[in-house]
Design a protein around this motif. Sequence first.
Motif, PDB file in Angstrom:
ATOM      1  N   ASP A 239       2.326 -14.697  -0.359  1.00  0.00           N
ATOM      2  CA  ASP A 239       1.264 -15.652  -0.559  1.00  0.00           C
ATOM      3  C   ASP A 239       1.843 -16.944   0.797  1.00  0.00           C
ATOM      4  O   ASP A 239       1.162 -17.386   1.433  1.00  0.00           O
ATOM      5  N   LEU A 240       3.220 -17.112   0.685  1.00  0.00           N
ATOM      6  CA  LEU A 240       3.884 -18.251   1.608  1.00  0.00           C
ATOM      7  C   LEU A 240       3.920 -17.589   2.724  1.00  0.00           C
ATOM      8  O   LEU A 240       3.825 -18.517   3.965  1.00  0.00           O
ATOM      9  N   LEU A 241       4.048 -16.348   3.317  1.00  0.00           N
ATOM     10  CA  LEU A 241       4.334 -16.024   4.463  1.00  0.00           C
ATOM     11  C   LEU A 241       3.185 -14.954   4.898  1.00  0.00           C
ATOM     12  O   LEU A 241       3.645 -14.556   6.147  1.00  0.00           O
ATOM     13  N   SER A 242       2.416 -14.463   4.200  1.00  0.00           N
ATOM     14  CA  SER A 242       1.312 -13.756   4.405  1.00  0.00           C
ATOM     15  C   SER A 242       1.881 -12.438   4.823  1.00  0.00           C
ATOM     16  O   SER A 242       1.031 -11.811   5.793  1.00  0.00           O
ATOM     17  N   LYS A 243       2.624 -11.742   4.233  1.00  0.00           N
ATOM     18  CA  LYS A 243       3.146 -10.525   4.530  1.00  0.00           C
ATOM     19  C   LYS A 243       2.370  -9.240   3.814  1.00  0.00           C
ATOM     20  O   LYS A 243       1.796  -9.545   2.873  1.00  0.00           O
ATOM     21  N   LYS A 244       2.021  -8.369   4.463  1.00  0.00           N
ATOM     22  CA  LYS A 244       1.178  -7.329   3.964  1.00  0.00           C
ATOM     23  C   LYS A 244       2.024  -6.185   3.229  1.00  0.00           C
ATOM     24  O   LYS A 244       3.105  -6.198   3.582  1.00  0.00           O
ATOM     25  N   ALA A 245       1.395  -5.086   2.892  1.00  0.00           N
ATOM     26  CA  ALA A 245       2.035  -4.054   2.084  1.00  0.00           C
ATOM     27  C   ALA A 245       3.215  -3.061   3.003  1.00  0.00           C
ATOM     28  O   ALA A 245       4.057  -2.787   2.561  1.00  0.00           O
ATOM     29  N   ASP A 246       2.709  -3.029   4.404  1.00  0.00           N
ATOM     30  CA  ASP A 246       3.617  -2.311   5.427  1.00  0.00           C
ATOM     31  C   ASP A 246       5.043  -3.248   5.529  1.00  0.00           C
ATOM     32  O   ASP A 246       5.927  -2.363   5.279  1.00  0.00           O
ATOM     33  N   THR A 247       4.877  -4.319   5.614  1.00  0.00           N
ATOM     34  CA  THR A 247       6.158  -5.161   5.723  1.00  0.00           C
ATOM     35  C   THR A 247       7.009  -5.045   4.268  1.00  0.00           C
ATOM     36  O   THR A 247       8.350  -4.892   4.526  1.00  0.00           O
ATOM     37  N   LEU A 248       6.217  -5.119   3.244  1.00  0.00           N
ATOM     38  CA  LEU A 248       7.006  -4.943   1.960  1.00  0.00           C
ATOM     39  C   LEU A 248       7.468  -3.534   1.823  1.00  0.00           C
ATOM     40  O   LEU A 248       8.659  -3.429   1.295  1.00  0.00           O
ATOM     41  N   ALA A 249       6.908  -2.775   2.177  1.00  0.00           N
ATOM     42  CA  ALA A 249       7.283  -1.299   2.237  1.00  0.00           C
ATOM     43  C   ALA A 249       8.455  -1.044   3.186  1.00  0.00           C
ATOM     44  O   ALA A 249       9.480  -0.134   2.777  1.00  0.00           O
ATOM     45  N   VAL A 250       8.635  -1.570   4.204  1.00  0.00           N
ATOM     46  CA  VAL A 250       9.802  -1.530   5.146  1.00  0.00           C
ATOM     47  C   VAL A 250      11.030  -2.275   4.273  1.00  0.00           C
ATOM     48  O   VAL A 250      12.251  -1.341   4.266  1.00  0.00           O
ATOM     49  N   LEU A 251      10.883  -3.267   3.663  1.00  0.00           N
ATOM     50  CA  LEU A 251      11.985  -3.771   2.821  1.00  0.00           C
ATOM     51  C   LEU A 251      12.528  -2.944   1.770  1.00  0.00           C
ATOM     52  O   LEU A 251      13.473  -2.743   1.370  1.00  0.00           O
ATOM     53  N   SER A 252      11.198  -2.325   1.095  1.00  0.00           N
ATOM     54  CA  SER A 252      11.684  -1.370   0.120  1.00  0.00           C
ATOM     55  C   SER A 252      12.256  -0.304   0.571  1.00  0.00           C
ATOM     56  O   SER A 252      13.280   0.395  -0.003  1.00  0.00           O
TER      57      SER A 252
END
Length: 412
Positions: A239-252
């Motif tokens: 919400d605050l940084l407008s990151k999508k699923a691919d960004t969260l996937a890299v972090l995961s």
Amino acid sequence: MLKRENIKRAQHIYFLIIALAALGLGLSNNVISNYFKDAYNVTAYQRGLIEFPREMPGVIVILILASLSMFSDIRIAMVAQLLSIIGIGALGFVTPTFAVMLVFIFINSAGMHMFMPLQDSIGMSLIGDESIGRKMGQYKGVSTGFTMVAGVLVFAGFRTGFFSFTSDIKWIFIIAACILALVLVLLLTLERVIGQPIKSSKRVNFVFRKEYRYYYILVVMWGVQKQIMLVYGPWVLIDLLSKKADTLAVLSIVGAFIGIFFIPAVGRWLDRFGIKKLLYADALSFIVVYLAYGMLSAGFAGGRLATAGLPVLAAYALFVFDQMSTQMGMIRTIYLRSIAVSPLDITPTLSLGLSLDHIVSIICAYIGGIVWSRFGPQYIFFLAASLSLVNLYVAGRVKESPEFAADGMAKK
């Protein structure tokens, strides 16, 4: 007693079960926040409300398990997988109205929450005379490794456009349902290999022994921490940084890669240092992470921190560290096993603990959405850091039983 000659084979099958279960979860539950944002454009307040149907199965899981008490743990685990398949598979084929979507979320969540206590109880039944900390660490390590595989698939799928939450068909959910179907088949195979049912007590007896009071405090606090960590932690990025699923996937992927080595190490540390010291470490980690999350989210929301560069990298680091914290739940499970008055108490106590933490989770999700919307996201994290002081108090009060003190479990 399980047939000794079948234990090793059963353990290998169980490793496959937890691996594929983690993979299916990584392709469904682990990306669900992005699904809510992309497919339904939910607000922070709505995100909190969604947790009611998602977490309610955790409240009633003890009643569900009790109603199926005539079946073995493995048979009930099969039912759990079937519910998860129906819930997430349906969302793969259609994008229903918001209300109907919540019904399928509830079905999927019911299966997921039924499987949680059963996964631990089945796993511990297959350990035999081995060091429980080491073996549970291996279980969690395998699970974490396949969470990383799921992250790779999520990243590749969304980057190439094969996965999308705005398309008519959500292939990521359909693939997840197929993987869970394989878990269902493996559970059937496991039952045949064992040769006799694994059956634990599922009475709704609400085990409130005084010996378990600190365990229940820990699971209630986990209910608070879980909601902040699993719902509003990622929501800072979404919400605050407008990151999508691919960004969260890299972090995961990064978190899971570290977890492959970190989680088995936690098991070894339990065997070496004992439960008490690990509880201290767990409590301190939550306090530090939430204070840092609060300061960062205040900066992002107020425009005082840039939404690129070092502040964002710091938010990424906290997200990864959060993933490590979710795996520390094995400390609570092993603590319960160490203080259990009777082995028959373990599964009903795990189930009751799950219900308690989900009651708190529902309340915190609703309050968290209000706090985020009206006062600012930072106050959610500051409140969680304050409440985590309770974990420090419990760590100070816990007494090591002789066989679970430092080096104790290895000797058991």
